[in-house]
Scaffold this motif. Structure first.
Motif, mmCIF file in Angstrom:
data_model
loop_
_atom_site.group_PDB
_atom_site.id
_atom_site.type_symbol
_atom_site.label_atom_id
_atom_site.label_comp_id
_atom_site.label_asym_id
_atom_site.label_seq_id
_atom_site.Cartn_x
_atom_site.Cartn_y
_atom_site.Cartn_z
ATOM 1 N N ILE A 122 0.836 -1.207 0.000
ATOM 2 C CA ILE A 122 0.000 0.000 0.000
ATOM 3 C C ILE A 122 0.871 1.257 0.000
ATOM 4 N N ILE A 123 1.956 1.247 0.767
ATOM 5 C CA ILE A 123 2.878 2.391 0.782
ATOM 6 C C ILE A 123 3.488 2.594 -0.602
ATOM 7 N N PHE A 150 1.376 7.397 -6.493
ATOM 8 C CA PHE A 150 0.468 8.524 -6.673
ATOM 9 C C PHE A 150 1.149 9.855 -6.346
ATOM 10 N N VAL A 151 2.191 9.803 -5.534
ATOM 11 C CA VAL A 151 2.942 11.026 -5.228
ATOM 12 C C VAL A 151 4.001 11.271 -6.296
ATOM 13 N N ILE A 172 2.134 1.767 -3.509
ATOM 14 C CA ILE A 172 1.091 2.292 -4.393
ATOM 15 C C ILE A 172 0.850 3.781 -4.115
ATOM 16 N N LEU A 173 0.792 4.133 -2.833
ATOM 17 C CA LEU A 173 0.598 5.547 -2.485
ATOM 18 C C LEU A 173 1.775 6.399 -2.948
ATOM 19 N N SER A 174 2.991 5.849 -2.865
ATOM 20 C CA SER A 174 4.152 6.615 -3.322
ATOM 21 C C SER A 174 4.111 6.822 -4.826
#
Length: 149
Positions: free
Chosen positions: A91-92, A98-99, A94-96
């Protein structure tokens, strides 16, 4: 028949080296009881394949044999396996993404965008390799190369 009972039955019918189906892998990832069962059965199979020790005839009493067997099983402790750290790390990642994607849009150089894309691909590849390496028993029933007497 519950899904755990069906999984256990299918697991016990598998040959060594046979791959799990996609549904079985998903069940293993979601069910901690079945993961623990797979690890314990794999460990029990490994222990049972070790050649038995030779006992002198004067020491061959039922009590000494039972004590030896019980002592070998006392050292086995079930290993608690959790997928939580792998899920959190995924999840981290995937979120990174998006950043990093909007941040890379600010770079005018396609050279930097290329390096960033390769870096992301390498990180994802390393994550996948580590996941499969640490959780190989989710994907393949362990193969024993040791021959028993």
């Amino acid at each position: 028949m519950s899904s755990c009972e069906k999984f256990t039955e299918d697991f016990l019918m598998m040959d060594k080296g046979q791959h799990f189906s996609a549904g079985q892998v998903i069940h293993l990832m979601c069910c901690s009881e079945c993961r623990t069962m797979v690890r314990l059965l794999s460990r029990a199979e490994k222990i049972s394949s070790v050649p038995l020790i030779k006992i002198e005839k004067n020491q061959m009493t039922a009590r000494s044999i039972i004590n030896h067997i019980m002592n070998s099983f006392d050292s086995i402790k079930p290993v608690k396996v959790t997928i939580l750290p792998w899920t959190v790390l995924g999840i981290i990642m995937i979120l990174s993404l998006f950043v990093l994607i909007p941040v890379s849009a600010h770079f005018s150089s396609s050279f930097i965008k290329g390096y960033l894309s390769v870096f992301i691909a390498i990180v994802i590849t390393i994550y996948c390799i580590l996941f499969v390496g640490f959780n190989i028993d989710f994907f393949v029933k362990k193969i024993s190369t040791r021959q028993t007497a």
